[in-house]
Write a protein that holds these residues in place. Structure first.
Motif, PDB file in Angstrom:
ATOM      1  N   HIS A 235     -17.195   6.723  -5.357  1.00 27.32           N
ATOM      2  CA  HIS A 235     -17.104   5.460  -6.081  1.00 27.32           C
ATOM      3  C   HIS A 235     -17.822   4.334  -5.335  1.00 27.32           C
ATOM      4  CE1 HIS A 235     -13.101   7.167  -7.839  1.00 27.32           C
ATOM      5  NE2 HIS A 235     -14.172   7.718  -8.383  1.00 27.32           N
ATOM      6  N   TRP A 236     -18.042   4.571  -4.031  1.00 31.45           N
ATOM      7  CA  TRP A 236     -18.749   3.562  -3.245  1.00 31.45           C
ATOM      8  C   TRP A 236     -20.253   3.600  -3.476  1.00 31.45           C
ATOM      9  CZ3 TRP A 236     -15.835   5.303   1.761  1.00 31.45           C
ATOM     10  CH2 TRP A 236     -14.552   4.724   1.775  1.00 31.45           C
TER      11      TRP A 236
ATOM     12  N   ALA B  78      -3.916  -4.098  -1.361  1.00 35.24           N
ATOM     13  CA  ALA B  78      -3.528  -3.044  -2.302  1.00 35.24           C
ATOM     14  C   ALA B  78      -4.394  -3.096  -3.554  1.00 35.24           C
ATOM     15  CB  ALA B  78      -2.053  -3.189  -2.671  1.00 35.24           C
ATOM     16  N   ASN B  79      -4.588  -1.952  -4.164  1.00 31.41           N
ATOM     17  CA  ASN B  79      -5.422  -1.848  -5.361  1.00 31.41           C
ATOM     18  C   ASN B  79      -4.764  -2.576  -6.532  1.00 31.41           C
ATOM     19  OD1 ASN B  79      -6.889  -1.059  -7.625  1.00 31.41           O
ATOM     20  ND2 ASN B  79      -7.272   0.996  -6.844  1.00 31.41           N
TER      21      ASN B  79
ATOM     22  N   GLY C 107     -11.965  -1.475   1.248  1.00 34.04           N
ATOM     23  CA  GLY C 107     -11.491  -1.674  -0.113  1.00 34.04           C
ATOM     24  C   GLY C 107      -9.980  -1.636  -0.184  1.00 34.04           C
ATOM     25  N   PRO C 108      -9.403  -2.037  -1.307  1.00 30.99           N
ATOM     26  CA  PRO C 108      -7.948  -2.020  -1.482  1.00 30.99           C
ATOM     27  C   PRO C 108      -7.443  -0.622  -1.842  1.00 30.99           C
ATOM     28  CG  PRO C 108      -8.992  -2.899  -3.455  1.00 30.99           C
ATOM     29  CD  PRO C 108     -10.103  -2.627  -2.469  1.00 30.99           C
ATOM     30  N   PHE C 109      -6.334  -0.227  -1.253  1.00 35.32           N
ATOM     31  CA  PHE C 109      -5.790   1.110  -1.484  1.00 35.32           C
ATOM     32  C   PHE C 109      -4.280   1.048  -1.693  1.00 35.32           C
ATOM     33  CE2 PHE C 109      -9.632   2.016   0.936  1.00 35.32           C
ATOM     34  CZ  PHE C 109     -10.182   3.076   0.241  1.00 35.32           C
TER      35      PHE C 109
ATOM     36  N   ASN D  65      -5.562  -2.683  -9.573  1.00 38.88           N
ATOM     37  CA  ASN D  65      -5.566  -1.893 -10.803  1.00 38.88           C
ATOM     38  C   ASN D  65      -4.361  -0.968 -10.895  1.00 38.88           C
ATOM     39  OD1 ASN D  65      -8.074  -2.984 -11.614  1.00 38.88           O
ATOM     40  ND2 ASN D  65      -9.165  -1.502 -10.331  1.00 38.88           N
TER      41      ASN D  65
ATOM     42  N   ARG E  68       0.823  -1.218   0.000  1.00 41.19           N
ATOM     43  CA  ARG E  68       0.000   0.000   0.000  1.00 41.19           C
ATOM     44  C   ARG E  68       0.855   1.265   0.000  1.00 41.19           C
ATOM     45  NH1 ARG E  68      -3.233  -1.692   5.272  1.00 41.19           N
ATOM     46  NH2 ARG E  68      -1.057  -2.226   5.763  1.00 41.19           N
TER      47      ARG E  68
ATOM     48  N   THR F  22     -12.937   8.963  -3.570  1.00 43.99           N
ATOM     49  CA  THR F  22     -13.220   7.541  -3.325  1.00 43.99           C
ATOM     50  C   THR F  22     -14.625   7.281  -2.787  1.00 43.99           C
ATOM     51  OG1 THR F  22     -10.869   7.138  -2.930  1.00 43.99           O
ATOM     52  CG2 THR F  22     -12.404   5.477  -2.124  1.00 43.99           C
TER      53      THR F  22
END
Length: 385
Positions: A250-251, A86-87, A365-367, A89, A57, A247
Motif C-alpha cells: 500500500h506504500w 491509530a488508523n 503510518g497509523p496502525f 479508518n 493502537r 501494508t
C-alpha cells in the motif's frame, strides 16, 4: 503477487510463528507495581468514576486484565489515547464496538486540550446523577504503562489550573518514553461545588502475560520494556503483521514522493541525525528543515525496502518458514535502508531499535494492531481477537 490472494488472517498466522511460540510467558512486574496494584484496588472502592486509558493502537490488548472485574462494577469511561497514531479508518469501528457493548468510549489525543476537554465533558455528564447527592467526588485514572496517563493528567492539570490558579504550583506528572515512570498516586481538584478530584496512578500490568501475542503487542506499543522481550523479536513480530496485511504494498503509491523538482539533498550533504531525536525530550531545540527532510528520506527508504522485498517475494506468505525467510530478507534490506554498517556488532539490534522508533512515532503510518471482534457480544475482557 499471487500469494497475496491466498493470505490468511493475521492473527491465525502469527500465532503459529516461532516469534509467538517461543519464550514462554512475558513477565515484567517491578516491585513498585505490586504495591501500586494494591493501592489502586483500595482507591477503586471509593472512586465514583474511572477513566481507563488504553492505547488506541491496541484497544483490547492494553486493558489490565486484573482490574477488569472491579472496573466492570464502576462508572467507567475508556479513553483510547494516541488516536493520532491509530488508523482513523478503523478507529470508528472500535468506538462502535464499545458502544455495542454498552461501554462509554472516546478516542483522544492527551496532548490536545480540546480533545481532553471533550473527555472531561463526558466525565461530568457521567457524574451528573451523583453530583446532587455527594459533596465530593473522586475520578480515578488507570491504565497499563506508557498509554499516556501522565500526559493526560498534565493536560487535565493545565485545564484545572485555569479554574483554580493556586493549583498551578503543584507538581505535574513526569512524562517519559519508557514504561513505569509514574510510581505513586497523586490527586488534584478539577471542579468546585461539588468538589471533583482526579487521582493519577502508576501504570500497572498483570504479573505475567500468558498470551504471547498480546505481550508482543504491548511491547510494540512500548508498554513493556524492550529489554524484557527483545527488540529483534518485537521487530520480527511487526514485520510479520505488516507482511500478512500487505501494508508495504500500500506504500507503493508514495514511493514517488521525491522528484528532481524537490531538489533533494545528496546524502553527503545531509546532516548527522539520530532517530532518537524523534523521541520526546525536555528543552530540545526545534528540528530544522533539513533534519525533517532527512527523516522523510529514512522513512521513504524503509518503506521502499519493505515494499520491494514483499513485491519480489515468490513464496507462500501463509507458510511459517517462508514468511520467516521473507523477514530475514527484509532485515538485510532494512540494514541498507538505514545505512547500518554491514559488519557492525549488534547490527540486528540497531536495525530493530530504529525500525521500532519509526513505528512508535507514527512515521510509518497509523496502525491498529488489534482486530475488531466480529461478534459484538464477545467479552470486553478478552484481548485475543
Amino acid at each position: 503477487m499471487g500469494t497475496m490472494k491466498r493470505m490468511v488472517k493475521k492473527g491465525s498466522l502469527i500465532r503459529e510463528m516461532g516469534i509467538v511460540k517461543g519464550g514462554g510467558n512475558i513477565n515484567w512486574f517491578p516491585g513498585h507495581m505490586a504495591a501500586a496494584t494494591r493501592a489502586i484496588r483500595d482507591r477503586l472502592k471509593v472512586s465514583d468514576l474511572v477513566v481507563e486509558v488504553r492505547d488506541a493502537r491496541i484497544p483490547l490488548s492494553s486493558a489490565n486484565q486484573e482490574l477488569q472485574t472491579m472496573l466492570a462494577g464502576k462508572r467507567r469511561v475508556i479513553a483510547l489515547n494516541k488516536k493520532d497514531l491509530a488508523n482513523p479508518n478503523i478507529m470508528h469501528r472500535w468506538i462502535h464496538y464499545f458502544d455495542s457493548c454498552k461501554q462509554d468510549c472516546l478516542s483522544i489525543n492527551a496532548h490536545s486540550k480540546s480533545s481532553v476537554k471533550k473527555l472531561l465533558d463526558l466525565v461530568e455528564y457521567k457524574l451528573k446523577e451523583v453530583i446532587s447527592r455527594q459533596p465530593t467526588l473522586i475520578v480515578m485514572v488507570v491504565g497499563v504503562p506508557n498509554v499516556g496517563k501522565s500526559a493526560l493528567i498534565n493536560s487535565i492539570h493545565q485545564l484545572a489550573s485555569i479554574r483554580f490558579p493556586m493549583q498551578g504550583r503543584n507538581k505535574r506528572a513526569t512524562v517519559g518514553p519508557l514504561p513505569g515512570v509514574t510510581q505513586d498516586i497523586a490527586g488534584f481538584k478539577i471542579a468546585h461545588q461539588p468538589s471533583i478530584y482526579v487521582l493519577d496512578t502508576p501504570g500497572v500490568l498483570v504479573p505475567s502475560i500468558p498470551d504471547i501475542e498480546t505481550g508482543l503487542k504491548l511491547a510494540a506499543a512500548g508498554s513493556v520494556k524492550d529489554s524484557v522481550v527483545g527488540e529483534e523479536r518485537i521487530a520480527q513480530y511487526l514485520l510479520a503483521v505488516l507482511n500478512s496485511r500487505g501494508t508495504p504494498l500500500h506504500w507503493r503509491r508514495s514511493m514517488s514522493r521525491e522528484t528532481e523538482d524537490n531538489n533533494p539533498l545528496d546524502f553527503e550533504d545531509k546532516p548527522t541525525f539520530s532517530l532518537k531525536d524523534l523521541l520526546p525530550k525536555k528543552n530540545r531545540p526545534p528540528i530544522n528543515k533539513s533534519n525533517i527532510h532527512y527523516i522523510e528520506d529514512i522513512v521513504s527508504n524503509v518503506q521502499g525496502a519493505l515494499c520491494g522485498t514483499l513485491s519480489e517475494f515468490n513464496g507462500n506468505i501463509e507458510d511459517e518458514s517462508e514468511l520467516g525467510s521473507l523477514i530475514e530478507q527484509q532485515f538485510e534490506a532494512l540494514q541498507k535502508a538505514l545505512k547500518i554498517p554491514h559488519r557492525a556488532s549488534e547490527a540486528r539490534t540497531m536495525i530493530s531499535k530504529k525500525f521500532l522508533t519509526l513505528f512508535r512515532t507514527g512515521k510509518l503510518g497509523p496502525f491498529i494492531l488489534d482486530d475488531v471482534p466480529i461478534d459484538a457480544n464477545e467479552s470486553l475482557l478478552n484481548p485475543r481477537t
